[in-house]
Scaffold this motif. Structure first.
Motif, PDB file in Angstrom:
ATOM      1  N   VAL A 120      29.540   2.758  -5.763  1.00  0.00           N
ATOM      2  CA  VAL A 120      30.832   2.120  -6.014  1.00  0.00           C
ATOM      3  C   VAL A 120      31.698   2.371  -4.786  1.00  0.00           C
ATOM      4  O   VAL A 120      32.170   3.484  -4.552  1.00  0.00           O
ATOM      5  CB  VAL A 120      31.513   2.697  -7.277  1.00  0.00           C
ATOM      6  CG1 VAL A 120      32.861   2.017  -7.504  1.00  0.00           C
ATOM      7  CG2 VAL A 120      30.608   2.527  -8.497  1.00  0.00           C
ATOM      8  N   GLY A 121      31.872   1.336  -3.986  1.00  0.00           N
ATOM      9  CA  GLY A 121      32.688   1.437  -2.781  1.00  0.00           C
ATOM     10  C   GLY A 121      34.107   0.975  -3.073  1.00  0.00           C
ATOM     11  O   GLY A 121      34.311  -0.133  -3.556  1.00  0.00           O
ATOM     12  N   LEU A 122      35.087   1.810  -2.786  1.00  0.00           N
ATOM     13  CA  LEU A 122      36.470   1.516  -3.147  1.00  0.00           C
ATOM     14  C   LEU A 122      37.227   0.771  -2.048  1.00  0.00           C
ATOM     15  O   LEU A 122      38.454   0.732  -2.050  1.00  0.00           O
ATOM     16  CB  LEU A 122      37.192   2.821  -3.492  1.00  0.00           C
ATOM     17  CG  LEU A 122      36.572   3.610  -4.654  1.00  0.00           C
ATOM     18  CD1 LEU A 122      37.351   4.898  -4.891  1.00  0.00           C
ATOM     19  CD2 LEU A 122      36.516   2.771  -5.921  1.00  0.00           C
ATOM     20  N   THR A 123      36.496   0.154  -1.141  1.00  0.00           N
ATOM     21  CA  THR A 123      37.078  -0.527   0.021  1.00  0.00           C
ATOM     22  C   THR A 123      38.197  -1.491  -0.337  1.00  0.00           C
ATOM     23  O   THR A 123      39.226  -1.545   0.345  1.00  0.00           O
ATOM     24  CB  THR A 123      35.971  -1.295   0.772  1.00  0.00           C
ATOM     25  OG1 THR A 123      34.870  -0.428   0.997  1.00  0.00           O
ATOM     26  CG2 THR A 123      36.477  -1.841   2.090  1.00  0.00           C
ATOM     27  N   ASP A 124      38.012  -2.263  -1.408  1.00  0.00           N
ATOM     28  CA  ASP A 124      38.957  -3.328  -1.735  1.00  0.00           C
ATOM     29  C   ASP A 124      40.142  -2.863  -2.573  1.00  0.00           C
ATOM     30  O   ASP A 124      41.057  -3.646  -2.847  1.00  0.00           O
ATOM     31  CB  ASP A 124      38.237  -4.463  -2.458  1.00  0.00           C
ATOM     32  CG  ASP A 124      37.248  -5.185  -1.555  1.00  0.00           C
ATOM     33  OD1 ASP A 124      37.435  -5.151  -0.324  1.00  0.00           O
ATOM     34  OD2 ASP A 124      36.276  -5.761  -2.069  1.00  0.00           O
ATOM     35  N   LEU A 125      40.135  -1.618  -2.997  1.00  0.00           N
ATOM     36  CA  LEU A 125      41.316  -1.056  -3.667  1.00  0.00           C
ATOM     37  C   LEU A 125      42.209  -0.461  -2.580  1.00  0.00           C
ATOM     38  O   LEU A 125      42.335   0.744  -2.421  1.00  0.00           O
ATOM     39  CB  LEU A 125      40.897  -0.010  -4.687  1.00  0.00           C
ATOM     40  CG  LEU A 125      40.247  -0.570  -5.955  1.00  0.00           C
ATOM     41  CD1 LEU A 125      39.577   0.530  -6.751  1.00  0.00           C
ATOM     42  CD2 LEU A 125      41.276  -1.294  -6.818  1.00  0.00           C
ATOM     43  N   ASN A 126      42.831  -1.347  -1.821  1.00  0.00           N
ATOM     44  CA  ASN A 126      43.485  -0.948  -0.575  1.00  0.00           C
ATOM     45  C   ASN A 126      44.981  -1.252  -0.552  1.00  0.00           C
ATOM     46  O   ASN A 126      45.569  -1.456   0.502  1.00  0.00           O
ATOM     47  CB  ASN A 126      42.800  -1.636   0.605  1.00  0.00           C
ATOM     48  CG  ASN A 126      42.786  -3.142   0.459  1.00  0.00           C
ATOM     49  OD1 ASN A 126      43.427  -3.709  -0.425  1.00  0.00           O
ATOM     50  ND2 ASN A 126      42.049  -3.807   1.330  1.00  0.00           N
ATOM     51  N   GLY A 142      41.001   2.958  -1.130  1.00  0.00           N
ATOM     52  CA  GLY A 142      40.221   2.356  -0.057  1.00  0.00           C
ATOM     53  C   GLY A 142      40.820   2.561   1.323  1.00  0.00           C
ATOM     54  O   GLY A 142      40.244   2.141   2.330  1.00  0.00           O
ATOM     55  N   ARG A 143      41.953   3.235   1.384  1.00  0.00           N
ATOM     56  CA  ARG A 143      42.650   3.435   2.657  1.00  0.00           C
ATOM     57  C   ARG A 143      42.215   4.720   3.350  1.00  0.00           C
ATOM     58  O   ARG A 143      41.799   5.688   2.724  1.00  0.00           O
ATOM     59  CB  ARG A 143      44.158   3.484   2.425  1.00  0.00           C
ATOM     60  CG  ARG A 143      44.770   2.164   2.001  1.00  0.00           C
ATOM     61  CD  ARG A 143      44.780   1.168   3.136  1.00  0.00           C
ATOM     62  NE  ARG A 143      45.500  -0.055   2.767  1.00  0.00           N
ATOM     63  CZ  ARG A 143      45.740  -1.051   3.611  1.00  0.00           C
ATOM     64  NH1 ARG A 143      45.314  -0.970   4.870  1.00  0.00           N
ATOM     65  NH2 ARG A 143      46.393  -2.120   3.210  1.00  0.00           N
ATOM     66  N   ARG A 144      42.369   4.701   4.683  1.00  0.00           N
ATOM     67  CA  ARG A 144      42.228   5.902   5.493  1.00  0.00           C
ATOM     68  C   ARG A 144      43.614   6.298   5.978  1.00  0.00           C
ATOM     69  O   ARG A 144      44.540   5.483   6.009  1.00  0.00           O
ATOM     70  CB  ARG A 144      41.265   5.655   6.657  1.00  0.00           C
ATOM     71  CG  ARG A 144      39.813   5.494   6.184  1.00  0.00           C
ATOM     72  CD  ARG A 144      38.883   5.092   7.287  1.00  0.00           C
ATOM     73  NE  ARG A 144      37.475   5.173   6.860  1.00  0.00           N
ATOM     74  CZ  ARG A 144      36.451   4.719   7.564  1.00  0.00           C
ATOM     75  NH1 ARG A 144      36.659   4.139   8.741  1.00  0.00           N
ATOM     76  NH2 ARG A 144      35.222   4.843   7.103  1.00  0.00           N
ATOM     77  N   TRP A 145      43.742   7.555   6.408  1.00  0.00           N
ATOM     78  CA  TRP A 145      45.084   8.070   6.692  1.00  0.00           C
ATOM     79  C   TRP A 145      45.758   7.379   7.868  1.00  0.00           C
ATOM     80  O   TRP A 145      46.992   7.224   7.875  1.00  0.00           O
ATOM     81  CB  TRP A 145      45.027   9.586   6.899  1.00  0.00           C
ATOM     82  CG  TRP A 145      44.849  10.272   5.584  1.00  0.00           C
ATOM     83  CD1 TRP A 145      43.719  10.859   5.094  1.00  0.00           C
ATOM     84  CD2 TRP A 145      45.823  10.374   4.541  1.00  0.00           C
ATOM     85  NE1 TRP A 145      43.924  11.328   3.816  1.00  0.00           N
ATOM     86  CE2 TRP A 145      45.213  11.049   3.457  1.00  0.00           C
ATOM     87  CE3 TRP A 145      47.161   9.974   4.422  1.00  0.00           C
ATOM     88  CZ2 TRP A 145      45.884  11.327   2.272  1.00  0.00           C
ATOM     89  CZ3 TRP A 145      47.849  10.246   3.243  1.00  0.00           C
ATOM     90  CH2 TRP A 145      47.204  10.918   2.184  1.00  0.00           C
ATOM     91  N   GLU A 146      45.013   6.950   8.865  1.00  0.00           N
ATOM     92  CA  GLU A 146      45.640   6.271   9.994  1.00  0.00           C
ATOM     93  C   GLU A 146      46.351   4.992   9.539  1.00  0.00           C
ATOM     94  O   GLU A 146      47.389   4.616  10.099  1.00  0.00           O
ATOM     95  CB  GLU A 146      44.612   5.967  11.085  1.00  0.00           C
ATOM     96  CG  GLU A 146      43.439   5.127  10.654  1.00  0.00           C
ATOM     97  CD  GLU A 146      42.315   5.134  11.694  1.00  0.00           C
ATOM     98  OE1 GLU A 146      42.446   5.850  12.697  1.00  0.00           O
ATOM     99  OE2 GLU A 146      41.306   4.426  11.473  1.00  0.00           O
ATOM    100  N   GLU A 147      45.814   4.352   8.494  1.00  0.00           N
ATOM    101  CA  GLU A 147      46.451   3.144   7.958  1.00  0.00           C
ATOM    102  C   GLU A 147      47.742   3.482   7.226  1.00  0.00           C
ATOM    103  O   GLU A 147      48.724   2.722   7.285  1.00  0.00           O
ATOM    104  CB  GLU A 147      45.478   2.423   7.022  1.00  0.00           C
ATOM    105  CG  GLU A 147      44.217   1.948   7.708  1.00  0.00           C
ATOM    106  CD  GLU A 147      43.176   1.431   6.733  1.00  0.00           C
ATOM    107  OE1 GLU A 147      42.653   0.326   6.964  1.00  0.00           O
ATOM    108  OE2 GLU A 147      42.879   2.128   5.736  1.00  0.00           O
ATOM    109  N   VAL A 148      47.757   4.603   6.527  1.00  0.00           N
ATOM    110  CA  VAL A 148      48.971   5.035   5.831  1.00  0.00           C
ATOM    111  C   VAL A 148      50.072   5.354   6.840  1.00  0.00           C
ATOM    112  O   VAL A 148      51.231   4.927   6.685  1.00  0.00           O
ATOM    113  CB  VAL A 148      48.682   6.268   4.953  1.00  0.00           C
ATOM    114  CG1 VAL A 148      49.969   6.764   4.271  1.00  0.00           C
ATOM    115  CG2 VAL A 148      47.616   5.940   3.907  1.00  0.00           C
ATOM    116  N   TYR A 149      49.721   6.083   7.888  1.00  0.00           N
ATOM    117  CA  TYR A 149      50.718   6.450   8.899  1.00  0.00           C
ATOM    118  C   TYR A 149      51.236   5.223   9.641  1.00  0.00           C
ATOM    119  O   TYR A 149      52.436   5.134   9.959  1.00  0.00           O
ATOM    120  CB  TYR A 149      50.130   7.455   9.882  1.00  0.00           C
ATOM    121  CG  TYR A 149      49.606   8.729   9.239  1.00  0.00           C
ATOM    122  CD1 TYR A 149      50.193   9.263   8.103  1.00  0.00           C
ATOM    123  CD2 TYR A 149      48.502   9.392   9.780  1.00  0.00           C
ATOM    124  CE1 TYR A 149      49.709  10.425   7.520  1.00  0.00           C
ATOM    125  CE2 TYR A 149      48.012  10.556   9.210  1.00  0.00           C
ATOM    126  CZ  TYR A 149      48.616  11.071   8.075  1.00  0.00           C
ATOM    127  OH  TYR A 149      48.132  12.214   7.514  1.00  0.00           O
TER     128      TYR A 149
END
Length: 503
Positions: A120-126, A142-149
């Motif tokens: 189950v890949g959570l990529t699209d829960l972004n 689905g996010r990584r921290w660089e995207e949040v910042y």
């Protein structure tokens, strides 16, 4: 048609709270997984992928290290929490094994991927949105921290998260999460104000300090035994400009470097806005050992007494200076050996100079004697200072499952990291990582420097985590797990990761 009838029946059963079949620990069986994949494909065709498809390959290789590439029977990429609810009912009905993957930074094979089961890949829960008053940001798994910042930077805001940009949001938070701001605000998970969670029953709930409060507490470091989190609401803090960078120092500076690390470990509470990640870094191909440290200050004036023991060292290179958090972490990706094979081990000690000497000398000697000839080898130990204020912040925010003993603080939480290139060396490196850790822990214990807590997000396969949480917290986590997942779906059908039920 049968699948839709099955789903309807399952949803009815869930609604009237009839008990499902008891789940026992079992090996993966191809037929149940095949049935479950077929059910997913019929119900959610656009979100289900099989080997040979582009999406299957990209999801299976959505990992920082190829040690995590596996052979799932199919991949499911839900777009809503309700699709996850339906999938869980399918998995339970067919007794199909599955794994859940967020950002894909966990280097332990089988902990966020699975051979022969369902990924189950959570990529699209972004999703990522800022509240109207800008006091919190809602982030999908689905996010990584660089995207949040990056998202928060135009507002002059930050949230507590990873110190490397490619780290995923959910894994870091469910393991507690050390941040550059932890000296001020505690674990990253201490700064979550709400978790949206899909429970084993398929029910979607919001856990906060006042609603599902026991579940809320458990998710602040209790791992993946309780449900699938589909949204994190994170407190935001004003921090438009920071000072950050990495200093690199030659091997001749060992004494001064370790002295700087020991000093910060002892007196890091003096300025809570400062943070460091000092490391021993061994490059076998260059036959050299260097010392590095990430340097951080939450402010615009970079010349700070709290960091002077590092900034005054003769440096091979030094990028420390004014920047933003988003800019700094975007530059860390190139420094992390993406695509190489990886293994971690974690050690904890009292923040004392003698502990540093033991770890430094033993690690360097053993790496040089045993694995220095491994192709592409890079071996490091990062010393993460943990202050009393760090721990107190978690207590002030309602406590957390880690329950770190504040009376013995400050600590060093150390992560050993090994990277290499040839799969033929996997067994050698993994065995060495376990052995060197055992030797280090024995020496630290003999010297009275060993500490109990082990930080989950830096741990290696087989290391005990929940057994080293605060007194009574493992039993409390186990009771909460039983309450919300009585059938053990997230323990036995989803075997990857550290499980409170089997600790």
């Amino acid at each position: 048609m049968k699948v839709f009838l099955l789903l309807s029946a399952l949803l009815v059963r869930a609604a009237i709270a009839l008990p499902g079949p008891a789940i026992t620990k079992r090996s993966n069986t191809s037929l149940p997984v095949a049935f479950a994949c077929e059910a997913l494909s019929l119900a959610f065709k656009a979100e289900t992928f099989y080997p040979g498809s582009v999406n299957y390959t990209s999801e299976n290789e959505h990992f920082w290290t190829p040690t995590d590439y596996s052979a799932p029977a199919c991949v499911f990429t839900p777009k809503t929490q309700f699709q996850i609810s339906a999938a869980l009912l399918i998995f339970e009905t067919f007794q199909a094994n599955f794994a859940v993957r967020g950002g894909g930074h966990m280097p332990i094979p089988g902990y966020a991927n699975i051979d022969g089961g369902i990924l189950v890949g959570l990529t699209d829960l972004n999703q990522i949105t800022l509240s109207s008053d800008k006091s919190y940001v809602s982030v999908g798994p689905g996010r990584r921290w660089e995207e949040v910042y990056d998202f928060l930077e135009p507002y002059g805001l930050v949230a507590l998260g990873g110190r490397v940009g490619i780290v995923g949001v959910p894994g870091l938070l469910l393991g507690g999460g050390i941040s550059f701001y932890s000296n001020q605000y505690g674990f990253a998970s201490d700064n979550v104000i709400a978790f949206e969670v899909v429970l084993a029953s398929g029910l979607v709930v919001e856990a906060t300090s006042t609603s599902y409060a026991d579940l809320f507490w458990a998710l602040k470091g209790g791992g993946n035994s309780f449900g699938i989190v589909t949204r994190f609401d994170l407190l935001t803090y004003t921090s438009p400009t920071i000072c950050a960078g990495i200093g690199e120092y030659p091997s001749t500076e060992k004494t001064a470097f370790l002295s700087a690390v020991a000093n910060f470990g002892q007196y890091g509470d003096a300025d809570a806005k400062a943070a460091v990640i000092p490391s021993i870094f061994m490059l076998a191909s260059l036959n050299t050992t260097v010392y590095t440290s990430a340097l951080f200050y939450d402010g615009t004036e970079c010349n700070q007494p709290a960091l002077v023991n590092f900034t005054s060292l003769p440096a091979i290179a030094n990028s420390y200076g004014p920047t933003t958090l988003a800019t700094y972490v975007s530059g860390t990706d190139a420094l992390i050996a993406d695509g190489t094979r990886q293994v971690f081990q974690v050690i904890s000690s009292i923040a004392d100079a003698s502990a540093l000497e033991i770890v430094h000398d033993t690690f360097v000697e053993m790496v040089t004697a045993n694995i220095y000839g491994v192709a592409g080898l890079q071996a490091s130990v990062a010393f993460q200072p943990v202050t009393k204020n760090f721990i107190q912040q978690g207590i002030n925010k309602g406590g957390n499952p880690q329950g770190v003993d504040i009376t013995k603080a400050p600590y060093f939480w150390m992560v050993e990291n090994f990277s290499w290139t040839d799969p033929a060396d996997d067994a050698l490196i993994n065995a060495f990582a376990v052995n060197v850790t055992s030797v280090l822990e024995a020496k630290l214990t003999a010297a009275g420097q060993q500490a109990q807590f082990k930080y989950m997000n830096d741990a290696g396969y087989g290391q005990e985590i929940f057994q080293n949480y605060g007194a009574g917290n493992l039993a409390k986590l186990q009771a909460i797990r039983t309450k919300y997942d009585p059938q053990g779906i997230f323990t036995y059908l989803m075997p990857g990761g550290w499980k409170v039920a089997t600790a």
